[in-house]
Design an enzyme around this catalytic site. Structure first.
Site, PDB file in Angstrom:
ATOM      1  N   ASP A  98       0.778  -1.220  -0.121  1.00 50.35           N
ATOM      2  CA  ASP A  98      -0.001   0.018  -0.092  1.00 50.35           C
ATOM      3  C   ASP A  98       0.947   1.238   0.115  1.00 50.35           C
ATOM      4  OD1 ASP A  98      -3.199   0.775   1.049  1.00 50.35           O
ATOM      5  OD2 ASP A  98      -1.450   2.240   1.456  1.00 50.35           O
ATOM      6  N   ASN A 109      -2.833  13.103  -3.793  1.00 44.92           N
ATOM      7  CA  ASN A 109      -3.921  13.708  -4.493  1.00 44.92           C
ATOM      8  C   ASN A 109      -4.320  15.151  -3.994  1.00 44.92           C
ATOM      9  OD1 ASN A 109      -4.623  11.657  -6.361  1.00 44.92           O
ATOM     10  ND2 ASN A 109      -5.859  10.360  -4.859  1.00 44.92           N
ATOM     11  N   HIS A 135      -5.513  14.964  -8.792  1.00 46.04           N
ATOM     12  CA  HIS A 135      -5.964  13.447  -9.071  1.00 46.04           C
ATOM     13  C   HIS A 135      -4.986  12.961 -10.248  1.00 46.04           C
ATOM     14  CE1 HIS A 135      -8.683  10.076  -9.386  1.00 46.04           C
ATOM     15  NE2 HIS A 135      -8.852  10.006  -8.012  1.00 46.04           N
ATOM     16  N   ASP A 148      -2.808   9.625 -10.243  1.00 43.00           N
ATOM     17  CA  ASP A 148      -2.835   8.606 -11.367  1.00 43.00           C
ATOM     18  C   ASP A 148      -1.445   8.261 -11.819  1.00 43.00           C
ATOM     19  OD1 ASP A 148      -5.598   8.098 -10.989  1.00 43.00           O
ATOM     20  OD2 ASP A 148      -6.228   9.403 -13.060  1.00 43.00           O
ATOM     21  N   GLU A 196      -5.042   2.351  -3.939  1.00 48.07           N
ATOM     22  CA  GLU A 196      -3.581   2.208  -4.308  1.00 48.07           C
ATOM     23  C   GLU A 196      -2.894   1.071  -3.569  1.00 48.07           C
ATOM     24  OE1 GLU A 196      -5.191   2.848  -1.787  1.00 48.07           O
ATOM     25  OE2 GLU A 196      -4.231   3.875   0.047  1.00 48.07           O
TER      26      GLU A 196
HETATM   27  N1  LIG Z   1      -5.623   9.507  -8.157  1.00 49.92           N
HETATM   28  C1  LIG Z   1      -5.892   8.282  -7.865  1.00 49.92           C
HETATM   29  N2  LIG Z   1      -6.406   8.504  -6.532  1.00 49.92           N
HETATM   30  C2  LIG Z   1      -6.994   7.127  -5.881  1.00 49.92           C
HETATM   31  C3  LIG Z   1      -7.495   6.110  -7.005  1.00 49.92           C
HETATM   32  N3  LIG Z   1      -7.803   5.102  -6.187  1.00 49.92           N
HETATM   33  C4  LIG Z   1      -7.662   5.394  -4.883  1.00 49.92           C
HETATM   34  N4  LIG Z   1      -7.253   6.693  -4.739  1.00 49.92           N
HETATM   35  C5  LIG Z   1      -7.041   7.387  -3.331  1.00 49.92           C
HETATM   36  O1  LIG Z   1      -6.154   6.905  -2.485  1.00 49.92           O
HETATM   37  C6  LIG Z   1      -6.398   7.368  -1.454  1.00 49.92           C
HETATM   38  C7  LIG Z   1      -6.157   6.383  -0.520  1.00 49.92           C
HETATM   39  O2  LIG Z   1      -6.242   7.163   0.759  1.00 49.92           O
HETATM   40  P1  LIG Z   1      -6.008   6.491   2.307  1.00 49.92           P
HETATM   41  O3  LIG Z   1      -6.942   5.158   2.214  1.00 49.92           O
HETATM   42  O4  LIG Z   1      -6.709   7.521   3.288  1.00 49.92           O
HETATM   43  O5  LIG Z   1      -4.538   6.200   2.521  1.00 49.92           O
HETATM   44  P2  LIG Z   1      -3.203   6.753   2.484  1.00 49.92           P
HETATM   45  O6  LIG Z   1      -3.444   8.453   2.265  1.00 49.92           O
HETATM   46  O7  LIG Z   1      -2.445   6.098   1.271  1.00 49.92           O
HETATM   47  O8  LIG Z   1      -2.652   6.756   3.711  1.00 49.92           O
HETATM   48  P3  LIG Z   1      -2.060   5.281   4.392  1.00 49.92           P
HETATM   49  O9  LIG Z   1      -2.311   4.330   3.492  1.00 49.92           O
HETATM   50  O10 LIG Z   1      -2.308   5.241   5.824  1.00 49.92           O
HETATM   51  O11 LIG Z   1      -0.621   5.695   4.299  1.00 49.92           O
HETATM   52  C8  LIG Z   1      -7.788   7.994  -1.436  1.00 49.92           C
HETATM   53  O12 LIG Z   1      -7.661   9.412  -1.500  1.00 49.92           O
HETATM   54  C9  LIG Z   1      -8.311   7.739  -2.800  1.00 49.92           C
HETATM   55  O13 LIG Z   1      -9.072   8.477  -3.455  1.00 49.92           O
HETATM   56  C10 LIG Z   1      -6.903   6.065  -8.258  1.00 49.92           C
HETATM   57  O14 LIG Z   1      -7.282   5.200  -9.107  1.00 49.92           O
HETATM   58  N5  LIG Z   1      -6.364   7.404  -8.542  1.00 49.92           N
END
Ligand SMILES: Nc1nc2c(ncn2[C@@H]2O[C@H](COP(=O)(O)OP(=O)(O)OP(=O)(O)O)[C@@H](O)[C@H]2O)c(=O)[nH]1
Length: 367
Positions: A241, A249, A254, A258, A284
């Site tokens: 992860d 983002n 965004h 990506d 992610e």
């Molecule tokens: N740009 C983009 N963002 C995505 C995609 N899929 C998921 N996300 C974003 O990934 C982020 C995941 O955030 P969190 O689950 O809070 O985790 P994090 O900020 O990585 O924090 P930790 O995992 O705790 O380190 C969210 O803001 C989602 O919107 C995608 O296909 N494209």
């Protein structure tokens, strides 16, 4: 059926061989007809023998070229449809020129020559064959009328030619239309194939990162588990992860997020051994499967990825951007429920996050 295989072969060109054998049967019956005409004194023996002999020899040669596969090496259309049709036109016109006793059948035979290529020739080829047939027949009739007006009465020849022209034109229109329909059908089939390939690709790949999606990963994982049962060896799963991805983002947009996911997926793919496979598990999060590998071997793979990522520059996306990730490794024993192993990897990942991120934690199966 073995004798049919012997006669027609087994390869791709079986259909063309079949058609050529049919042509051979037609020419053989034609030769029998000529022999009857000669016997009844309606045709001279010499020209009859020449026409029958040459046409049978020619079609037999085509059959051998097709049956031995030599036609595939000649380049062009391996079914030799156009050469066979041209040969048919030439032999018909020539046979007529040496003996007009064929007058009663001449138009029908010419039409057969045109119809023969209907399912193979292109529009241009079908139209060209029609012009060639008309010209060859016209030339034979004109030559006969000019050199031997007793056996080739000019008025009769002209009348027969006009009948032939009308019928051959009608058949040629059908033939050209058929070629157009076939071309349309071919284009549509190619479109359908392309669409099917695209659908299959999308069913298995994540559109953003182009690596396997969760569905494909699950299928491969299930297949790998079967292999594992047979080999009796442990495999390992790694859940990865990206750290603080939400901040990427939020701070950079965004689109930058990506692009980071795409870069990350590429780095992940390059870190894999040929036997490993990985995909996007969601958001992610990525899952790596390492068949026949202990947790330590899988952790070594994660180290390679971490090292690759450390030297990967994201400057083109966001100057100074650094990406780290956390990973949870779980060993999966042969026959173990996959969901339990994935849950363990998830717990390990959670512990890696809690412990400060940018690290790998392994979780072992309870004894
Ligand atoms: N740009 C983009 N963002 C995505 C995609 N899929 C998921 N996300 C974003 O990934 C982020 C995941 O955030 P969190 O689950 O809070 O985790 P994090 O900020 O990585 O924090 P930790 O995992 O705790 O380190 C969210 O803001 C989602 O919107 C995608 O296909 N494209």
């Amino acid at each position: 059926m073995r004798w049919a295989d012997w006669l027609l072969g087994r390869g791709q060109g079986r259909g063309a061989v079949k058609l050529t054998l049919l042509a051979l049967a037609v020419y053989a019956l034609f030769a029998v007809n000529v022999a009857v005409q000669v016997h009844l004194g309606l045709m001279q023996a010499g020209p009859g023998a020449w026409v029958s002999g040459l046409s049978l020899a020619g079609i037999t040669a085509f059959y051998l070229l097709l049956r031995t596969g030599l036609s595939q090496q000649l380049g062009g259309d391996p079914s030799l449809t156009l050469p066979q049709s041209v040969f048919g036109v030439l032999i018909t016109a020539w046979g007529y020129a040496i003996d007009p006793a064929l007058r009663g059948a001449i138009i029908a035979i010419m039409l057969l020559n045109l119809v023969w290529g209907m399912f193979v020739l292109s529009q241009r080829q079908a139209f060209g064959l029609y012009l060639f047939g008309l010209a060859a027949l016209g030339a034979a009739m004109a030559w006969g009328a000019a050199t031997d007006p007793v056996r080739f009465p000019p008025a009769v020849e002209a009348l027969h030619f006009s009948f032939a022209a009308i019928l051959m034109t009608a058949v040629s229109v059908l033939s050209v239309n058929m070629a157009r329909l076939r071309a349309k059908l071919g284009a549509r089939t190619a479109d359908l194939h392309a669409a099917l390939e695209r659908i299959q690709y999308l069913a298995h790949h994540d559109e953003l990162t182009r690596i396997s999606n969760r569905r494909h990963l699950s299928e491969r994982l299930a297949a790998e588990q079967l292999n594992q049962r047979q080999s009796g060896q442990t495999m390992s799963l790694v859940l990865i992860d990206i750290d603080h991805f939400k901040a990427v983002n939020d701070l950079h947009g965004h689109a930058a997020g990506d692009a980071v996911l795409r870069h990350f997926a590429t780095a992940l793919q390059s870190a894999l051994r040929s036997t490993d496979f990985a995909g996007r598990w969601g958001g992610e999060e990525f899952l790596v499967v390492t068949p026949q590998a202990s947790a330590d071997t899988a952790a070594a793979l994660v180290d390679r990825l971490r090292a690759a990522l450390a030297v990967t520059s994201f400057d083109s996306l966001v100057p100074g951007l650094r990406i780290t990730f956390s990973a949870g490794v779980a060993e999966c024993a042969p026959g173990e429920d996959l969901h339990l192993a994935i849950d363990r990897a998830d717990r390990a990942l959670y512990r890696a996050k809690l412990a400060g991120r940018d690290r790998t934690v392994s979780e072992f199966a309870p004894l």
